[in-house]
Every structure is written in C-alpha cells, then in structure tokens.
Design a protein around this motif. Structure first.
Motif, PDB file in Angstrom:
ATOM      1  N   GLU A 239       0.801  -1.233   0.000  1.00 36.91           N
ATOM      2  CA  GLU A 239       0.000   0.000   0.000  1.00 36.91           C
ATOM      3  C   GLU A 239       0.829   1.277   0.000  1.00 36.91           C
ATOM      4  OE1 GLU A 239      -3.093  -0.562  -0.471  1.00 36.91           O
ATOM      5  OE2 GLU A 239      -3.140  -2.673   0.142  1.00 36.91           O
ATOM      6  N   LYS A 240       2.169   1.158  -0.003  1.00 41.02           N
ATOM      7  CA  LYS A 240       3.013   2.368   0.008  1.00 41.02           C
ATOM      8  C   LYS A 240       3.762   2.515  -1.323  1.00 41.02           C
ATOM      9  CE  LYS A 240       3.430   4.130   4.451  1.00 41.02           C
ATOM     10  NZ  LYS A 240       2.085   3.836   4.855  1.00 41.02           N
ATOM     11  N   GLY A 241       4.276   1.388  -1.835  1.00 39.19           N
ATOM     12  CA  GLY A 241       4.983   1.483  -3.108  1.00 39.19           C
ATOM     13  C   GLY A 241       6.201   0.590  -3.195  1.00 39.19           C
ATOM     14  N   SER A 242       6.849   0.642  -4.369  1.00 44.96           N
ATOM     15  CA  SER A 242       7.967  -0.265  -4.639  1.00 44.96           C
ATOM     16  C   SER A 242       9.139   0.500  -5.247  1.00 44.96           C
ATOM     17  CB  SER A 242       7.547  -1.335  -5.643  1.00 44.96           C
ATOM     18  OG  SER A 242       6.348  -1.943  -5.256  1.00 44.96           O
ATOM     19  N   ASP A 243      10.342  -0.055  -5.002  1.00 43.66           N
ATOM     20  CA  ASP A 243      11.576   0.437  -5.637  1.00 43.66           C
ATOM     21  C   ASP A 243      12.181  -0.712  -6.410  1.00 43.66           C
ATOM     22  OD1 ASP A 243      11.479   2.836  -4.424  1.00 43.66           O
ATOM     23  OD2 ASP A 243      13.408   2.630  -3.376  1.00 43.66           O
ATOM     24  N   PHE A 244      12.374  -0.556  -7.697  1.00 45.76           N
ATOM     25  CA  PHE A 244      13.093  -1.556  -8.505  1.00 45.76           C
ATOM     26  C   PHE A 244      14.423  -0.936  -8.902  1.00 45.76           C
ATOM     27  CE2 PHE A 244      10.230  -5.098  -9.687  1.00 45.76           C
ATOM     28  CZ  PHE A 244       9.082  -4.679  -9.042  1.00 45.76           C
ATOM     29  N   ARG A 245      15.526  -1.617  -8.550  1.00 52.57           N
ATOM     30  CA  ARG A 245      16.869  -1.117  -8.903  1.00 52.57           C
ATOM     31  C   ARG A 245      17.593  -2.160  -9.738  1.00 52.57           C
ATOM     32  NH1 ARG A 245      19.841   2.378  -5.137  1.00 52.57           N
ATOM     33  NH2 ARG A 245      21.597   0.962  -5.428  1.00 52.57           N
ATOM     34  N   CYS A 246      18.054  -1.754 -10.914  1.00 46.96           N
ATOM     35  CA  CYS A 246      18.883  -2.650 -11.733  1.00 46.96           C
ATOM     36  C   CYS A 246      20.308  -2.128 -11.628  1.00 46.96           C
ATOM     37  CB  CYS A 246      18.449  -2.606 -13.189  1.00 46.96           C
ATOM     38  SG  CYS A 246      16.743  -3.068 -13.407  1.00 46.96           S
ATOM     39  N   CYS A 247      21.231  -3.001 -11.164  1.00 45.74           N
ATOM     40  CA  CYS A 247      22.608  -2.555 -10.920  1.00 45.74           C
ATOM     41  C   CYS A 247      23.535  -3.176 -11.962  1.00 45.74           C
ATOM     42  CB  CYS A 247      23.068  -2.982  -9.526  1.00 45.74           C
ATOM     43  SG  CYS A 247      21.864  -2.584  -8.248  1.00 45.74           S
ATOM     44  N   PHE A 248      24.120  -2.336 -12.823  1.00 40.57           N
ATOM     45  CA  PHE A 248      25.010  -2.803 -13.895  1.00 40.57           C
ATOM     46  C   PHE A 248      26.469  -2.647 -13.472  1.00 40.57           C
ATOM     47  CE2 PHE A 248      21.020  -1.593 -15.819  1.00 40.57           C
ATOM     48  CZ  PHE A 248      20.772  -2.643 -16.691  1.00 40.57           C
ATOM     49  N   PRO A 249      27.308  -3.663 -13.743  1.00 34.04           N
ATOM     50  CA  PRO A 249      28.682  -3.627 -13.235  1.00 34.04           C
ATOM     51  C   PRO A 249      29.512  -2.496 -13.840  1.00 34.04           C
ATOM     52  CG  PRO A 249      28.406  -5.438 -14.776  1.00 34.04           C
ATOM     53  CD  PRO A 249      27.040  -4.857 -14.569  1.00 34.04           C
ATOM     54  N   LYS A 250      30.488  -2.063 -13.039  1.00 37.14           N
ATOM     55  CA  LYS A 250      31.369  -0.952 -13.416  1.00 37.14           C
ATOM     56  C   LYS A 250      32.062  -1.195 -14.769  1.00 37.14           C
ATOM     57  CE  LYS A 250      35.204   1.568 -11.411  1.00 37.14           C
ATOM     58  NZ  LYS A 250      36.180   1.626 -10.349  1.00 37.14           N
TER      59      LYS A 250
END
Ligand code: ADP
Length: 257
Positions: A239-250
């Motif tokens: 009921e508050k929300g979502s965070d989607f993080r895609c982490c790509f290597p250096k």
C-alpha cells in the motif's frame, strides 16, 4: 525413442536423474501455463463468435461492443506470443548480439518517458525523470529498452491514479550504473518478492490480467539483466509502493567527454 531415453536415464547417477526430472517438470509446467494463458482469451473469442453465428440480427451497437471485446482479447494473445518469442530468444544464447554497442541510456529513457506519459493518460500519474546524461553503457540497446520499459510500465500499471513514479539513471559510489524506478503503488508483500521474476507468476492474477499484463515482463527483465551481468534489487511496502533497482557492473560503464 522414449523407451530408449528412459533406459539411458536409468543408468545415470541419482543427482543427475533428479535434476533431469526437475527440468522435465519445469518444462511441462511451462507448456501447461502457456496453454492456459492462450486458451483464456481464445475461449472468449470463440464464445462471441458462437453468439454471432446463432443470432439472426444483432444491432450495430451490440456488434461494436462484441468486436471491441474480440479485438482486445486478440491483442492479449498477440502480446503473450510476442513476449514468449522474446523470452525464448533471450534464453537461447548467452550474450546479447549487439554486445559491443555503447548505449546512451539517458536518450532511451527520455523516449520512454514520453511513452510512459501516454500510457498513464487520464490516470495522470506524476512521472519524473532524473538522468546523468554522460553515463554510457556497453550492451544491447533493444534488450535494455525492453527491460526499462517493462519496469516503467509495471510502475504505471500498479500505481493508482495520480500516484508518483520516479525514474533515475546514475552511478553509485562503487561506479555501478543504476537504473531505478520508484512508485507509490500497491506494493508487493515480502513473501512474493523472490518469485515475481518467474514466468507467469503474479501476485494477483485478476488484477494483472485486467491491466493487460502477460505475466512475462519481469522474466524478460531477469534474462536481460543476466545477459548484462547485472542484478535486480526490489524493495516494497504494501500500500506504500515499490523500488526496482537494476545494478550494472562498473566494467560496462564509461563516460562521455
Ligand atoms: P505482469 O504482466 O503480470 O505485470 P510481470 O512479470 O511484469 O507480470 O510482474 C509480475 C508480478 O509482479 C505482477 O503480476 C505484479 O503482481 C508484481 N509487480 C510487478 N511490478 C510491480 C509494481 N511496480 N508494483 C506492484 N506489483 C508489481
């Protein structure tokens, strides 16, 4: 032939046999799922066609309604098939075909922002985009566009009208490229998070279908990430929300002059 294969399998060590059995189960579950997903819209279309064949005269308004419904369900089938073909391509070979390309991620995201606003339409989400324009990533443009689009469209689908959606592209302090989408949507309960990238897994089947979801979006995301040596992190509060993080290597990141 099956008998011959069975005999060969019998001779294998137990852990290998167990693994083959598991793969066979996954394959047969997948075929059952695909058939079910395609049969549902097909049954609706057949039902309408039967009505049309039986009815002698149907007025224009009703006819229009029926054709609209049939059209929507045919689009649904086409979407599922398109996602299935993309998934099978992604699962088929290990590395993106356009691997060597340097992608200006900010440019893709600027275009996707326009699409996102169109999709939101009357739902009037407040969508913001914050990008570091000089960060460039090695990868496949078409695959990355599909990944970004799936996560952004999900944020729109699962966020009530006028909710907020923030899209970001930046480098973290380890030099990784981070694509992040936060929404103020319905959220995902903790126990579902580990399963949402499975093919056809939905937290709420009816809600997902009603919003036009194929149930394959995050499976596509998972494979594109794998092919780019990247990881997905999901944080969500119901009921508050979502965070989607895609982490790509250096190693995939460079900077424009
Ligand atoms: P679908 O086509 O059903 O959206 P996806 O593979 O894209 O399929 O997502 C799987 C499931 O994860 C969705 O059915 C939904 O339950 C959940 N989900 C994905 N993104 C979000 C989000 N931003 N907010 C809430 N739930 C989400």
């Amino acid at each position: 032939m099956k008998k011959h294969n069975d005999l060969l399998i019998q001779k294998l060590p137990k852990p290998v046999k167990t693994y083959i059995k598991h793969l066979e189960q996954v394959r047969s579950d997948f075929v059952a799922n695909v058939s079910h997903e395609l049969r549902t819209p097909l049954t609706v279309i057949q039902g309408y066609l039967e009505t049309l064949i039986k009815e002698e005269s149907t007025n224009k308004k009703t006819l229009n309604k029926i054709f609209q419904q049939m059209y929507q369900h045919s689009i649904r089938m086409a979407d599922i098939i398109e996602d299935l073909l993309l998934l099978s391509h992604l699962e088929g070979d290990d590395h993106p075909t356009e691997e060597k390309n340097d992608i200006v991620v900010a440019d893709i995201l600027k275009n996707l922002l326009i699409d996102a606003k169109n999709i939101s339409g009357e739902k009037m989400h407040k969508i913001s985009l914050k990008v570091e324009t000089k960060i460039v990533m090695r990868g496949s443009e078409s695959e990355l566009r599909s990944l970004f689009s799936n996560i952004i469209v999900n944020a729109i689908k699962y966020t009530p009208d006028q909710g907020r959606i923030n899209i970001e592209w930046f480098c973290d302090n380890e030099g990784r490229g981070i694509f992040k989408v936060s929404d103020t949507g319905i959220g995902i309960a903790k126990e579902h998070i580990p399963r949402i990238t499975e093919r056809f897994y939905r937290v709420d089947k009816a809600r997902s279908r009603e919003r036009g979801g194929t149930g394959l979006g995050l499976a596509i995301v998972k494979h594109v990430l794998l092919r780019h040596d990247a990881e997905l992190e999901v944080e969500s509060v119901l009921e508050k929300g979502s965070d989607f993080r895609c982490c790509f290597p250096k190693k995939r990141i460079t900077f424009l002059e």
